[in-house]
Design an enzyme around this catalytic site. Structure first.
Site, PDB file in Angstrom:
ATOM      1  N   GLU A  12      -6.577   8.588  17.250  1.00  0.00           N
ATOM      2  CA  GLU A  12      -7.032   9.976  17.382  1.00  0.00           C
ATOM      3  C   GLU A  12      -7.808  10.396  16.133  1.00  0.00           C
ATOM      4  OE1 GLU A  12      -3.951   8.887  18.273  1.00  0.00           O
ATOM      5  OE2 GLU A  12      -4.537   8.973  20.380  1.00  0.00           O
ATOM      6  N   TYR A  61       0.645   4.639   0.548  1.00  0.00           N
ATOM      7  CA  TYR A  61      -0.169   5.756   1.066  1.00  0.00           C
ATOM      8  C   TYR A  61       0.684   6.799   1.783  1.00  0.00           C
ATOM      9  CZ  TYR A  61      -4.975   4.037   0.275  1.00  0.00           C
ATOM     10  OH  TYR A  61      -6.175   3.664  -0.267  1.00  0.00           O
ATOM     11  N   SER A  62       1.177   6.426   2.988  1.00  0.00           N
ATOM     12  CA  SER A  62       1.857   7.410   3.826  1.00  0.00           C
ATOM     13  C   SER A  62       3.132   7.923   3.162  1.00  0.00           C
ATOM     14  CB  SER A  62       2.244   6.789   5.167  1.00  0.00           C
ATOM     15  OG  SER A  62       1.102   6.459   5.896  1.00  0.00           O
ATOM     16  N   GLU A 110     -14.931  -3.642   4.634  1.00  0.00           N
ATOM     17  CA  GLU A 110     -14.363  -4.741   5.417  1.00  0.00           C
ATOM     18  C   GLU A 110     -13.859  -4.278   6.759  1.00  0.00           C
ATOM     19  OE1 GLU A 110     -13.838  -8.124   4.625  1.00  0.00           O
ATOM     20  OE2 GLU A 110     -15.407  -7.542   3.242  1.00  0.00           O
ATOM     21  N   GLN A 140       0.831  -1.203   0.000  1.00  0.00           N
ATOM     22  CA  GLN A 140       0.000   0.000   0.000  1.00  0.00           C
ATOM     23  C   GLN A 140       0.868   1.256   0.000  1.00  0.00           C
ATOM     24  OE1 GLN A 140      -1.990   0.685   3.758  1.00  0.00           O
ATOM     25  NE2 GLN A 140      -3.759   1.584   2.743  1.00  0.00           N
ATOM     26  N   SER A 199      -4.823   6.694  12.801  1.00  0.00           N
ATOM     27  CA  SER A 199      -4.503   6.585  14.234  1.00  0.00           C
ATOM     28  C   SER A 199      -5.792   6.657  15.043  1.00  0.00           C
ATOM     29  CB  SER A 199      -3.574   7.729  14.651  1.00  0.00           C
ATOM     30  OG  SER A 199      -4.300   8.938  14.688  1.00  0.00           O
TER      31      SER A 199
END
Lengths: 398, 397
Positions: free
Chosen positions: A385, A128-129, A244, A126, A383
């Site tokens: 948060e 993404y970050s 999912e 993945q 996260s």
């Protein structure tokens, strides 16, 4: 109101149980139960066994190779697999990019990639970050510039889990810097063998190589590898996150881990008595167990609503927060339970082919590393948060 | 697996909610609490008319024939309205106790007046030195000339002074904390030798200290078998706990709704305070606690009817423990997020907080039930081979 499974559901459970008993190799389940390191082969072996039975992608529509199970059946399936110590199915292909391709992909992408996801011939990761874009994912900077039939991709992805094994990456890239930052994002499928891609390990605090940096330098990606429309990648990414999500609570796995905590707490002793009889420790276990009982019912309530056509949206965030809190508490208890035996750090001893001498009980060896590793669960996948922000905005309207 | 109410349960929920919305508003409740008797005879009559006073009584005795789930539905609504009627002692405990273990005569004599609202009960199980232990029974009962003679004292008997009949646990044999030797009796509060002192509890209810000095009751005042009363006592109290868990969930719901509304309307620094992330996250935590509490109240409601007492005990104690913790958390946050207003008697917040706080104490707090849960839950070792090879000599590995 009935919390018991129906006869039909019980029969289904027995069917799954028998399958897992027959097809899950004991050397793999033992590693899972004892928190040892799994190889790529271990994951693929199990995934291929599931594929052979047609059970690798329960969440997919039947026409694409799904099972047609209802949410309760899927829960039973997860429960049985986890209880027996099956490795988790690596989510990036089956649970993440697969549903996106099914919903938004071009027919050729479906034809090319979906069967290879099902058969575990492609390992996906993945993208993404990025170093500058964690919780604020939409600020991502990896550029994809259209040049003829290709996108030229430049940038850096990070925390890319198991990219060292990956054949393919689904990647969020910026195709425009105009307008809202969410609107300039596109969703690309990138072959990891393309020149210009460098995967560098990031060693985490438990000493393991699980995540990576992925550098992209003038990587040429065919335009046909764009999923859906240019500039709509953020929508697809959000779709992916909402898909999912009841399994995210990890209830079944946590039940197995709870049993393991009790097991080692009855093996370890304190003051000449099994540790589990120490009230201070026993209470800690019981509190987690009660939280887990409640979470299981909460998950079942969400599943029941799902079965009636009300799929979970932001409620999944609640499951993620509570589920990961429990997972972390359990790894902490395991480490505490073995006391001084948590200290020896012999990472080779929890992989294959270790012939050396152990220090302390075998089950103790990986527990500190596991405790440290599990700090990740409240950070990844949005996260906890960020999950609270989602609940606050989407459910509470704050 | 099915979380839906049946049509009948849905009707029950609708009718009890509608009744309370009309007859038990916060202002009406304030007047009821301040009244001389501390409950509402009119509301009680209304509950009788709705058939709610016969909730756990079987249909062949003209009752509603409800179980844990029906009780949960009613008690959740009671929680939302902070009902102070002697419902728990009379219906959830006494009526179900009589229906479960009473003789045919006791059923015939006592169940109809309960259902018609003519008879209220209080359950006198708690003793000063016993804290939450039901098997700590110093009060004694001995047989004399065909009558039972009761001596002792019971503490913090909820609604003890408005009861027409008491159910009292007393020791008929054994030492103070023996599990065997406990029996349950009906005692009329007007009987000679019964003394009582009523006082308010901080949550708007009333309780009483009750003394028994050579109180003589007839031989047929015994409920169930002599000396073998504890399992029945535990069953009745587990039903009460499951009911209290549902009531707590009703309280939590109102506290969360009220607090969320306050966050959206209260302005500071030129914006609704709900715009501040630190408060948003606290609110989300309250919601999570509520959802978990609701799940446990459900589990307790279903399992309280389980034939296996260990299964029942585990679920009920787990629920009481989690709800004790969740109730404390939600209470404290609700006051904090309301700021100074949360401290006032005027707002409903403090009243719900007080009831939640009291519920934690009734029939054992979170710590008590954590202990009870852990004892019921024996370790289930997993079949994992854990072996060590013999150690030879020092070397670096």
């Amino acid at each position: 109101m009935d919390l018991n499974y129906t006869d039909e559901e019980l029969a289904f459970r027995d069917e799954v149980r028998a399958f897992v008993r027959d097809k899950l190799p004991p050397q793999i389940s033992r590693k899972v139960i004892e928190h040892k390191r799994l190889t790529k082969d271990d994951y693929v072996t199990w995934q291929k066994a599931l594929h052979a039975r047609g059970w690798i992608a329960p969440g997919w529509p039947k026409e694409f190779g799904g099972t047609g199970w209802n949410p309760v059946q899927r829960h039973i399936f997860e429960e049985e697999c986890a209880a027996a110590g099956a490795p988790r199915v690596i989510a990036f292909g089956v649970d993440m990019v697969g549903p996106v391709i099914i919903a938004f992909g071009h027919p050729w992408q479906k034809e090319r990639y979906l069967p290879r996801i099902l058969s575990s011939d492609d390992w996906w990761c993945q993208g993404y970050s990025e170093p500058g874009s964690g919780s604020d994912l939409a600020s991502l900077k990896t550029r994809a510039e259209r040049k003829g039939d290709h996108y030229i991709v430049n940038g850096q992805k990070t925390w890319t889990t198991l990219a060292q094994y990956a054949d393919m990456m689904f990647c969020l890239v910026r195709t425009s810097t105009e307008g809202k930052k969410q609107d300039g994002i596109s969703f690309l499928l990138i072959d990891m063998k393309t020149p210009g891609i460098t995967v560098r390990p990031i060693i985490t605090l438990d000493g393991e190589h699980e995540v990576n940096e992925v550098w992209l330098e003038n990587v040429q990606v065919p335009v046909e590898n764009l999923v859906g429309e240019e500039g709509r990648g953020w929508t697809y990414a959000k779709f992916l996150l909402s898909h999912e999500r009841t399994g995210i609570a990890g209830v079944s796995r946590s039940k197995r881990e709870l049993a393991f905590v009790k097991h080692i707490a009855s093996e370890q002793s304190q003051g000449g008595r099994p540790l589990i009889e120490n009230v201070r420790f026993r209470d800690k276990i019981s509190r987690v167990e009660i939280d887990l009982m409640a979470l299981e019912i909460t998950v079942l309530r969400v599943l029941a609503a799902d079965r009636q056509g009300r799929p979970p949206g932001p409620e999944a965030s609640i499951l993620k927060i509570k589920g990961t809190e429990i997972q972390q508490a359990l790894t902490e208890l395991m480490m505490e339970a073995v006391g001084p035996w948590a200290l020896p750090f012999l990472p080779d001893s929890w992989g294959d082919h270790w012939l050396g001498e152990r220090v302390g009980p075998e089950y103790a060896a990986p527990l500190a590393a596991q405790y440290l590793n599990f700090r990740k669960v409240s950070i990844y996948g949005g996260s906890n948060e960020i999950q609270r922000n989602i609940v606050s905005q989407m459910i509470l309207g704050l | 697996m099915d979380f839906d109410y049946t049509e009948e349960q849905q009707l029950l929920e609708d009718s009890v909610s509608k009744f309370l919305e009309k007859n038990y508003t916060f202002e009406q409740r304030r007047q009821i609490v301040a009244s001389r008797v501390g409950y509402s005879p009119t509301a009680w009559e209304g509950l009788a008319n709705l058939g709610l006073l016969g909730l756990p009584i079987p249909q062949d005795r003209d009752g509603f024939g409800g179980g844990g789930v029906e009780t949960m539905i009613v008690m959740e609504a009671f929680g939302r309205h902070l009902v102070v009627e002697p419902y728990l002692g009379t219906v959830v405990m006494a009526a179900s106790c009589i229906a479960t273990a009473g003789t045919d005569e006791q059923k015939q004599y006592l169940l109809p007046p309960i259902m018609e609202g003519r008879m209220r009960f209080a359950c006198a199980f708690t003793e000063g030195g016993g804290r939450y232990d039901l098997d700590h029974v110093e009060t004694t009962a001995r047989m004399d000339d065909g009558q039972w003679v009761i001596n002792g004292a019971k503490s913090v008997v909820m609604h003890g002074a408005v009861a027409d009949l008491l159910i009292v646990s007393a020791r008929t044999s054994g030492a103070v904390t023996d599990r065997n030797g406990i029996s349950l009796f009906f005692v009329h509060p007007a009987e000679e030798g019964v003394s009582g002192r009523e006082y308010p509890t901080y949550d708007g209810n009333r309780a009483a200290e009750i003394g028994f000095e050579n109180v003589r009751v007839s031989g047929d005042s015994l409920i169930g078998a002599a000396d073998r009363g504890l399992p029945l006592l535990e069953l009745i109290v587990d039903r009460a706990i499951a009911a209290l868990c549902a009531e707590a969930v009703g309280c939590m719901k109102v506290l969360n709704d009220t607090t969320l509304e306050y966050l959206k309307t209260r302005q500071q620094f030129g914006v609704p305070i709900g715009r501040f992330q630190v408060l948003q996250h606290r609110m989300v935590d309250m919601v999570m606690q509520y959802e978990q509490a609701k799940s446990m109240a459900l589990l307790a409601a279903v399992k309280v009817d389980d034939a296996d007492p260990v299964e029942r005990r585990k679920a009920v104690s787990a629920a009481k423990e989690l709800i004790g913790r969740a109730g404390r958390h939600i209470s404290q946050q609700a006051i904090q997020l309301h700021g100074g207003m949360g401290m006032t008697d005027e707002l409903n917040v403090g009243h719900y907080v007080k009831r939640l706080t009291a519920i934690d104490t009734l029939f054992g707090d979170a710590d008590h039930h954590l202990d009870r849960f852990a004892q019921a839950e024996s370790a289930q070792p997993l079949n994992v081979a854990a072996f060590e090879r013999p150690r030879s000599k020092w070397r670096k590995i």
